[in-house]
Design a protein around this motif. Structure first.
Motif, PDB file in Angstrom:
ATOM      1  N   UNK A   1      33.516  58.987  39.241  1.00 15.34           N
ATOM      2  CA  UNK A   1      33.446  58.213  38.011  1.00 15.34           C
ATOM      3  C   UNK A   1      33.554  56.729  38.360  1.00 15.34           C
ATOM      4  N   UNK A   2      32.945  55.907  37.559  1.00 15.77           N
ATOM      5  CA  UNK A   2      32.938  54.464  37.829  1.00 15.77           C
ATOM      6  C   UNK A   2      34.298  53.849  37.547  1.00 15.77           C
ATOM      7  N   UNK A   3      34.570  52.720  38.201  1.00 13.30           N
ATOM      8  CA  UNK A   3      35.802  51.976  37.934  1.00 13.30           C
ATOM      9  C   UNK A   3      35.588  50.500  38.244  1.00 13.30           C
ATOM     10  N   UNK A   4      36.483  49.681  37.741  1.00 13.01           N
ATOM     11  CA  UNK A   4      36.443  48.237  37.979  1.00 13.01           C
ATOM     12  C   UNK A   4      37.354  47.884  39.148  1.00 13.01           C
ATOM     13  N   UNK A   5      36.947  46.875  39.893  1.00 13.46           N
ATOM     14  CA  UNK A   5      37.793  46.371  40.981  1.00 13.46           C
ATOM     15  C   UNK A   5      37.876  44.851  40.912  1.00 13.46           C
ATOM     16  N   UNK A   6      39.096  44.330  40.958  1.00 17.07           N
ATOM     17  CA  UNK A   6      39.324  42.891  41.078  1.00 17.07           C
ATOM     18  C   UNK A   6      39.964  42.647  42.442  1.00 17.07           C
ATOM     19  N   UNK A   7      39.337  41.776  43.216  1.00 15.54           N
ATOM     20  CA  UNK A   7      39.842  41.512  44.570  1.00 15.54           C
ATOM     21  C   UNK A   7      40.068  40.022  44.746  1.00 15.54           C
ATOM     22  N   UNK A   8      41.267  39.677  45.173  1.00 14.95           N
ATOM     23  CA  UNK A   8      41.610  38.292  45.461  1.00 14.95           C
ATOM     24  C   UNK A   8      41.976  38.187  46.934  1.00 14.95           C
ATOM     25  N   UNK A   9      41.354  37.244  47.627  1.00 13.28           N
ATOM     26  CA  UNK A   9      41.642  36.989  49.042  1.00 13.28           C
ATOM     27  C   UNK A   9      42.017  35.529  49.180  1.00 13.28           C
ATOM     28  N   UNK A  10      43.176  35.253  49.742  1.00 10.01           N
ATOM     29  CA  UNK A  10      43.592  33.863  49.903  1.00 10.01           C
ATOM     30  C   UNK A  10      42.597  33.122  50.791  1.00 10.01           C
ATOM     31  N   UNK A  11      42.538  31.802  50.644  1.00  8.30           N
ATOM     32  CA  UNK A  11      41.507  31.028  51.342  1.00  8.30           C
ATOM     33  C   UNK A  11      41.628  31.126  52.853  1.00  8.30           C
ATOM     34  N   UNK A  12      42.844  31.416  53.363  1.00  6.49           N
ATOM     35  CA  UNK A  12      43.019  31.560  54.811  1.00  6.49           C
ATOM     36  C   UNK A  12      42.929  33.022  55.249  1.00  6.49           C
ATOM     37  N   UNK A  13      42.569  33.916  54.306  1.00  6.97           N
ATOM     38  CA  UNK A  13      42.367  35.348  54.567  1.00  6.97           C
ATOM     39  C   UNK A  13      43.660  36.068  54.977  1.00  6.97           C
ATOM     40  N   UNK A  14      44.793  35.450  54.762  1.00  9.22           N
ATOM     41  CA  UNK A  14      46.040  36.079  55.191  1.00  9.22           C
ATOM     42  C   UNK A  14      46.532  37.114  54.189  1.00  9.22           C
ATOM     43  N   UNK A  15      46.202  36.927  52.915  1.00 12.69           N
ATOM     44  CA  UNK A  15      46.688  37.814  51.869  1.00 12.69           C
ATOM     45  C   UNK A  15      45.528  38.378  51.059  1.00 12.69           C
ATOM     46  N   UNK A  16      45.673  39.623  50.636  1.00  7.94           N
ATOM     47  CA  UNK A  16      44.675  40.280  49.792  1.00  7.94           C
ATOM     48  C   UNK A  16      45.398  40.987  48.650  1.00  7.94           C
ATOM     49  N   UNK A  17      44.867  40.831  47.438  1.00  8.65           N
ATOM     50  CA  UNK A  17      45.394  41.554  46.280  1.00  8.65           C
ATOM     51  C   UNK A  17      44.223  42.281  45.627  1.00  8.65           C
ATOM     52  N   UNK A  18      44.358  43.584  45.447  1.00  4.86           N
ATOM     53  CA  UNK A  18      43.278  44.383  44.880  1.00  4.86           C
ATOM     54  C   UNK A  18      43.797  45.168  43.681  1.00  4.86           C
ATOM     55  N   UNK A  19      43.083  45.052  42.551  1.00  2.42           N
ATOM     56  CA  UNK A  19      43.368  45.848  41.357  1.00  2.42           C
ATOM     57  C   UNK A  19      42.187  46.770  41.107  1.00  2.42           C
ATOM     58  N   UNK A  20      42.470  48.059  40.911  1.00  2.00           N
ATOM     59  CA  UNK A  20      41.441  49.038  40.589  1.00  2.00           C
ATOM     60  C   UNK A  20      41.835  49.731  39.291  1.00  2.00           C
ATOM     61  N   UNK A  21      40.851  49.870  38.383  1.00  2.00           N
ATOM     62  CA  UNK A  21      41.202  50.454  37.094  1.00  2.00           C
ATOM     63  C   UNK A  21      39.948  50.904  36.354  1.00  2.00           C
ATOM     64  N   UNK A  22      40.119  51.849  35.445  1.00  3.59           N
ATOM     65  CA  UNK A  22      39.051  52.257  34.549  1.00  3.59           C
ATOM     66  C   UNK A  22      39.165  51.432  33.273  1.00  3.59           C
ATOM     67  N   UNK A  23      38.037  51.211  32.623  1.00  5.33           N
ATOM     68  CA  UNK A  23      38.021  50.439  31.387  1.00  5.33           C
ATOM     69  C   UNK A  23      36.908  50.963  30.500  1.00  5.33           C
TER      70      UNK A  23
END
Length: 281
Positions: free
Chosen positions: A1-23
Motif C-alpha cells: 500500500x502507498x505511504x508518504x515519506x518526509x525526509x530531512x537531512x542536515x546540510x552536513x549529512x550528519x543527521x537524518x530524520x525520516x517520517x513515514x505515514x499513511x494519509x
C-alpha cells in the motif's frame, strides 16, 4: 500500500530524520488495509497544544543540528538587579550588535539562537544564547566579549557537545517543553474534576519563552514524497554508516489513526574516515 515519506537531512549529512505515514493522499485501496485504521479519538485542546509543543521542539532541534557543532557555546546571561522588560530587551539588542561586531572582527558572521525567559512570569528575567565558536579565539577572550556585550549582569558558559540528544535537550529547554507539558497535564486533571483553570492558564502564559534567531541560519528543508507501492515496516533500521537515536525514534498513529513512524539517525563518528567500519545498529 502507498505511504508518504518526509525526509530531512542536515546540510552536513550528519543527521537524518525520516517520517513515514499513511494519509488521505496515500489512502490504501485494499479494504483489509483500510480496516487497520483505528477509531479516531477526540483530541482536547490541551492534547493538541502538547502535540504542537513537541513539533515546535523538533523544529528547533533540527535548526540547532543544521547550524551548531561540538565546541560551540551555550551561554546564560543574567541580571544583577531587577529591570523592566523594556530595559531587558534593549540590553539584549545592544548585546547582539556588540557580538556581531566582535564576530566580524574575527572574519565571521554571527549566527545564534537565543531564548528570553520570564518576560511575563514572576521569576527574574534572564536568557540563553547558542553561539558558534571562533577559530583561534579561546574561552577567556570569548568570555570577555560576552561580558562586555551584556551590560546588566553576568554570563555563564557551557560547551555545546553537538550530538543529537544535546540538540534535543537545548531545544526542549528553549521551548520549555517539559515544564509546559506538566502544567498542561495538571490543567487536564483540573478540567476533568470540574475545577477552574484560570490560574493554570495564567501560569502557562507566564512560563512560555521567547525564542529569537539570526536571519542567516541554515534552514534545510525536508523532502516529501509519495511512495506508491509497498508499506513501511515497523522495524527501524539505520542507513549504512548511521545509527538509530532510539530515545527519539518511535512508531505511533496519525490524526487519521493510520500507522506512523518517526526515525532519527546520527552518523557514526568514525564513518567519514572509515566507511567500512561499523555495521548498522
Amino acid at each position: 500500500m502507498a505511504y508518504m515519506q518526509k525526509k530531512w537531512v542536515s546540510h552536513d549529512k550528519r543527521f537524518i530524520v525520516v517520517d513515514k505515514y499513511h494519509s488521505v493522499r496515500a489512502m490504501p485501496k485494499n479494504e483489509s488495509a483500510r480496516e487497520r485504521r483505528r477509531p479516531k479519538k477526540q483530541i482536547t485542546s490541551e492534547q493538541q497544544e502538547k502535540i504542537n509543543l513537541r513539533h515546535r521542539t523538533e523544529r528547533f532541534q533540527r535548526l540547532i543540528m543544521d547550524n551548531f557543532k561540538e565546541g560551540d557555546w551555550w551561554v546564560a546571561f543574567t541580571l544583577v538587579e531587577k529591570v523592566s522588560v523594556a530595559e531587558f530587551k534593549k540590553a539584549y539588542g545592544k548585546m547582539i550588535r556588540s557580538l556581531r561586531k566582535f564576530y566580524e572582527e574575527h572574519g565571521m558572521d554571527i549566527k545564534y539562537i537565543a531564548v528570553q525567559e520570564n518576560l511575563e512570569g514572576r521569576g527574574r528575567l534572564h536568557g540563553h544564547i547558542l553561539l558558534p565558536s571562533i577559530p583561534g579565539v579561546d574561552f577567556g577572550k570569548m568570555k570577555r566579549a560576552l561580558s562586555n556585550a551584556w551590560a546588566l549582569g553576568n554570563t555563564y558558559f557551557k560547551p555545546y557537545e553537538g550530538q543529537t540528544m544535546d540538540a534535543r535537550k537545548v531545544a526542549a529547554y528553549m521551548t520549555k517543553e517539559e515544564t509546559l507539558i506538566n502544567t498542561l497535564n495538571e490543567k487536564m486533571q483540573v478540567k476533568r474534576a470540574g475545577g477552574n483553570t484560570k490560574a493554570l492558564d495564567a501560569e502557562l502564559k507566564a512560563k512560555r519563552s521567547r525564542i529569537c534567531t539570526s536571519l542567516n541560519l541554515v534552514r534545510t528543508k525536508e523532502v516529501k514524497t509519495l511512495v506508491p507501492r509497498g508499506s513501511f515496516r515497523k522495524e527501524i533500521k539505520a542507513p549504512k554508516g548511521y545509527h538509530v537515536v532510539w530515545p527519539l525514534s518511535y512508531n505511533g498513529n496519525t490524526d487519521d489513526n493510520f500507522d506512523y513512524q518517526h526515525a532519527v539517525f546520527e552518523r557514526d563518528d568514525d564513518y567519514p574516515q572509515n566507511p567500512q567500519g561499523r555495521s548498522n545498529l
